[in-house]
Write an enzyme that holds these catalytic residues in place. Structure first.
Site, PDB file in Angstrom:
ATOM      1  N   ARG A  36       0.866  -1.098  -0.035  1.00  0.00           N
ATOM      2  CA  ARG A  36       0.019   0.094  -0.019  1.00  0.00           C
ATOM      3  C   ARG A  36       0.794   1.411   0.132  1.00  0.00           C
ATOM      4  O   ARG A  36       0.478   2.159  -0.400  1.00  0.00           O
ATOM      5  CB  ARG A  36      -1.062  -0.084   1.205  1.00  0.00           C
ATOM      6  CG  ARG A  36      -2.043  -0.744   1.156  1.00  0.00           C
ATOM      7  CD  ARG A  36      -2.825  -1.000   2.071  1.00  0.00           C
ATOM      8  NE  ARG A  36      -4.144  -1.512   1.952  1.00  0.00           N
ATOM      9  CZ  ARG A  36      -5.239  -2.053   3.069  1.00  0.00           C
ATOM     10  NH1 ARG A  36      -4.760  -1.523   4.239  1.00  0.00           N
ATOM     11  NH2 ARG A  36      -6.092  -2.491   2.703  1.00  0.00           N
ATOM     12  N   LYS A 209     -18.079 -14.478   5.070  1.00  0.00           N
ATOM     13  CA  LYS A 209     -19.240 -13.512   5.008  1.00  0.00           C
ATOM     14  C   LYS A 209     -20.236 -13.442   3.646  1.00  0.00           C
ATOM     15  O   LYS A 209     -19.497 -13.350   2.589  1.00  0.00           O
ATOM     16  CB  LYS A 209     -18.780 -12.198   5.425  1.00  0.00           C
ATOM     17  CG  LYS A 209     -18.327 -12.001   6.915  1.00  0.00           C
ATOM     18  CD  LYS A 209     -17.775 -10.535   6.848  1.00  0.00           C
ATOM     19  CE  LYS A 209     -16.284 -10.079   7.656  1.00  0.00           C
ATOM     20  NZ  LYS A 209     -15.405 -10.172   6.662  1.00  0.00           N
ATOM     21  N   GLY A 371      -8.329  -8.641   1.498  1.00  0.00           N
ATOM     22  CA  GLY A 371      -6.934  -8.917   1.997  1.00  0.00           C
ATOM     23  C   GLY A 371      -6.435 -10.373   2.144  1.00  0.00           C
ATOM     24  O   GLY A 371      -5.334 -10.816   1.845  1.00  0.00           O
ATOM     25  N   GLY A 394     -12.961  -4.112   0.995  1.00  0.00           N
ATOM     26  CA  GLY A 394     -14.446  -3.721   1.245  1.00  0.00           C
ATOM     27  C   GLY A 394     -14.790  -2.800  -0.057  1.00  0.00           C
ATOM     28  O   GLY A 394     -15.674  -2.729  -0.505  1.00  0.00           O
TER      29      GLY A 394
HETATM   30  P1  AMP Z   1     -14.346 -12.983   4.449  1.00  0.00           P
HETATM   31  O1  AMP Z   1     -13.760 -11.918   5.117  1.00  0.00           O
HETATM   32  O2  AMP Z   1     -15.919 -13.084   4.103  1.00  0.00           O
HETATM   33  O3  AMP Z   1     -13.645 -12.858   2.917  1.00  0.00           O
HETATM   34  O4  AMP Z   1     -13.788 -14.167   5.118  1.00  0.00           O
HETATM   35  C1  AMP Z   1     -12.439 -14.836   5.186  1.00  0.00           C
HETATM   36  C2  AMP Z   1     -12.539 -15.733   6.159  1.00  0.00           C
HETATM   37  O5  AMP Z   1     -13.193 -16.898   5.792  1.00  0.00           O
HETATM   38  C3  AMP Z   1     -10.950 -16.295   6.260  1.00  0.00           C
HETATM   39  O6  AMP Z   1     -10.349 -15.784   7.910  1.00  0.00           O
HETATM   40  C4  AMP Z   1     -11.261 -17.701   6.278  1.00  0.00           C
HETATM   41  O7  AMP Z   1     -10.332 -18.569   7.312  1.00  0.00           O
HETATM   42  C5  AMP Z   1     -12.693 -18.098   6.291  1.00  0.00           C
HETATM   43  N1  AMP Z   1     -12.984 -19.363   5.570  1.00  0.00           N
HETATM   44  C6  AMP Z   1     -13.014 -19.759   4.279  1.00  0.00           C
HETATM   45  N2  AMP Z   1     -13.371 -20.951   3.904  1.00  0.00           N
HETATM   46  C7  AMP Z   1     -13.730 -21.371   5.133  1.00  0.00           C
HETATM   47  C8  AMP Z   1     -14.346 -22.502   5.599  1.00  0.00           C
HETATM   48  N3  AMP Z   1     -14.526 -23.520   4.705  1.00  0.00           N
HETATM   49  N4  AMP Z   1     -14.936 -22.661   6.798  1.00  0.00           N
HETATM   50  C9  AMP Z   1     -14.668 -21.389   7.836  1.00  0.00           C
HETATM   51  N5  AMP Z   1     -14.050 -20.771   7.709  1.00  0.00           N
HETATM   52  C10 AMP Z   1     -13.483 -20.108   6.247  1.00  0.00           C
END
Ligand code: AMP
Length: 415
Positions: A36, A209, A371, A394
């Site tokens: 960044r 999410k 990220g 985001g």
């Molecule tokens: P997000 O901020 O929505 O992009 O989510 C990122 C997070 O999703 C990371 O910390 C990953 O560890 C988690 N993640 C990805 N796949 C899985 C899964 N199958 N089960 C639980 N957490 C997950």
């Protein structure tokens, strides 16, 4: 089209330049990832060459209105000094103190300083000292910042979706406001996939999410050729089809939306996992996986055992996604495809990062945001092969969702 730096004269002016130096620091406060910082260098060098002085403004971490020494931007100022090979001045631990304003007033053309972390003031995020939303406090703080310069340059793409003093507020007091080269480039790359994508266009979404990513799906559903879903969010989609997901994370609030998306005539757009890497729920504690845990690869897309949960896409899913990646001319990826923080379960995410890099080398246009996905391409050492790595997770999701970015809305257009 937003006015850019090239559209205004800045000679001898004091330029307030909003950057996003929210970079990771290690326990010795050394910069761990300078992407960044490096990406703002063209804007900084251009402004200095034009004979202006620069007052850099940024946030770091989430100090929530308190002075927290480990979140000081001082180490970043030192780091930037080395990169630019000039002294980046730092005037103390409050970005709007008299000491800081005094220092800024003495800046000469060609000189540069970095203000202390804006978020040491809760007003930056539009709150008062009680943590309540307070727009007038936000504008007062913005006015204080605005007294230090006569031109405002917005080059912090990562905060454009925030309504903060240094994004929205400051433009009320400085009308001579433009975007810098980093923001200009982000907008160019992200707009390209919305307005003029080459087909086949593959959207890959992962992470946990679902809400923000469903908005992206809604906005792009008529523009993409396929949408591959991995990570925990895929379980919500599979579960919405009545497929057992064991103990996996499922977002019950989004089940109906997922069902609706899969039900309509566009359901053939979606590519869902056909196998999973699963572990016992006893190995998944407070969102963290225990070391060297046993895992199983499922035979199909179901997780029958209610004590097991999915943590990565399986090898057959990697092959399936890779086939679509190889055919794609445009690829957008946001969100890891498994719990990639654990070395054991980063295989799916790493394989997809490498496949996207290979497709890009073969001529596809690729964008990676978020990220975790950005960390994954860096971990796989293929970041140089990606067409565009967004500096804002985001903000890029918001942009791809068709949401107006408040920090961009306030900036003047070219007439
Ligand atoms: P997000 O901020 O929505 O992009 O989510 C990122 C997070 O999703 C990371 O910390 C990953 O560890 C988690 N993640 C990805 N796949 C899985 C899964 N199958 N089960 C639980 N957490 C997950």
């Amino acid at each position: 089209m937003k006015k850019t730096l090239r559209d205004i004269c800045i000679k001898n002016k004091k330029v307030l330049l909003r950057v996003d130096y929210n970079v990771p620091l290690d326990k010795h406060l050394e910069v761990l990832d300078d992407e960044r910082i490096i990406r703002t260098v063209p804007t900084i060098q251009y402004i200095l060459r034009q004979g202006a002085s620069i007052i850099l403004m940024s946030h770091l971490g989430r100090p929530k209105g308190h002075f927290i020494p480990s979140m000081s931007l001082y180490p970043v100022a030192k780091y930037l000094s080395k990169i630019l090979n000039i002294d980046v001045k730092f005037f103390g631990n409050d970005c709007i103190s008299n000491e800081t304003k005094q220092g800024v007033s003495q800046l000469q053309p060609g000189e540069i300083c970095l203000l202390e972390n804006l978020r040491f003031h809760c007003e930056e995020e539009g709150k008062n000292s009680l943590g309540e939303k307070d727009t007038s406090a936000m504008y007062k703080f913005a006015q204080q910042l605005a007294t230090m310069g006569t031109v405002f340059v917005q080059d912090a793409f990562g905060v454009l979706h925030r309504e903060h003093a240094s994004t929205v507020g400051i433009v009320r007091y400085i009308s001579n406001a433009v975007v810098g080269f980093l923001v200009e480039n982000e907008l160019k790359c992200l707009s390209k996939v919305i307005t003029n994508p080459l087909h086949p266009f593959l959207l890959i979404l992962g992470g946990a999410k679902v809400t923000d990513k469903i908005k992206v799906i809604h906005n792009l559903v008529n523009k993409v050729s396929h949408i591959a879903l991995g990570g925990a969010m895929a379980y919500t989609f599979l579960f919405s089809q009545g497929i057992q997901m064991g103990h996996s994370i499922v977002d019950n609030d989004q089940l109906q939306l997922a069902k609706d998306l899969l039900r309509n005539e566009q359901h053939k757009l979606f590519i869902l996992p056909i196998d999973h890497v699963i572990i016992s729920k006893n190995n998944f504690i407070d969102g963290k996986i225990t070391d060297n845990c046993q895992f199983i690869i499922t035979k199909d897309n179901m997780i029958y055992d209610k004590f097991m949960l999915g943590v990565d896409i399986g090898p057959r899913t990697v092959n399936l996604f890779t086939k679509f990646i190889n055919l794609a001319k445009t690829i957008v990826w946001n969100g890891p495809l498994g719990v990639f923080e654990s070395n054991q379960f980063s295989k799916g995410t790493t394989a997809i990062a490498k496949a996207i890099a290979q497709a890009t080398r073969n001529g596809a246009f690729s964008i990676i945001g978020g990220g975790d996905s950005v960390a994954a391409v860096k971990q796989a050492n293929v970041n140089k092969d990606i067409s565009h790595i967004s500096t804002g997770g985001g903000a890029s999701l918001a942009f791809l969702s068709g949401t107006k970015l408040p920090g961009l809305q306030v900036l003047p257009n070219i007439i």
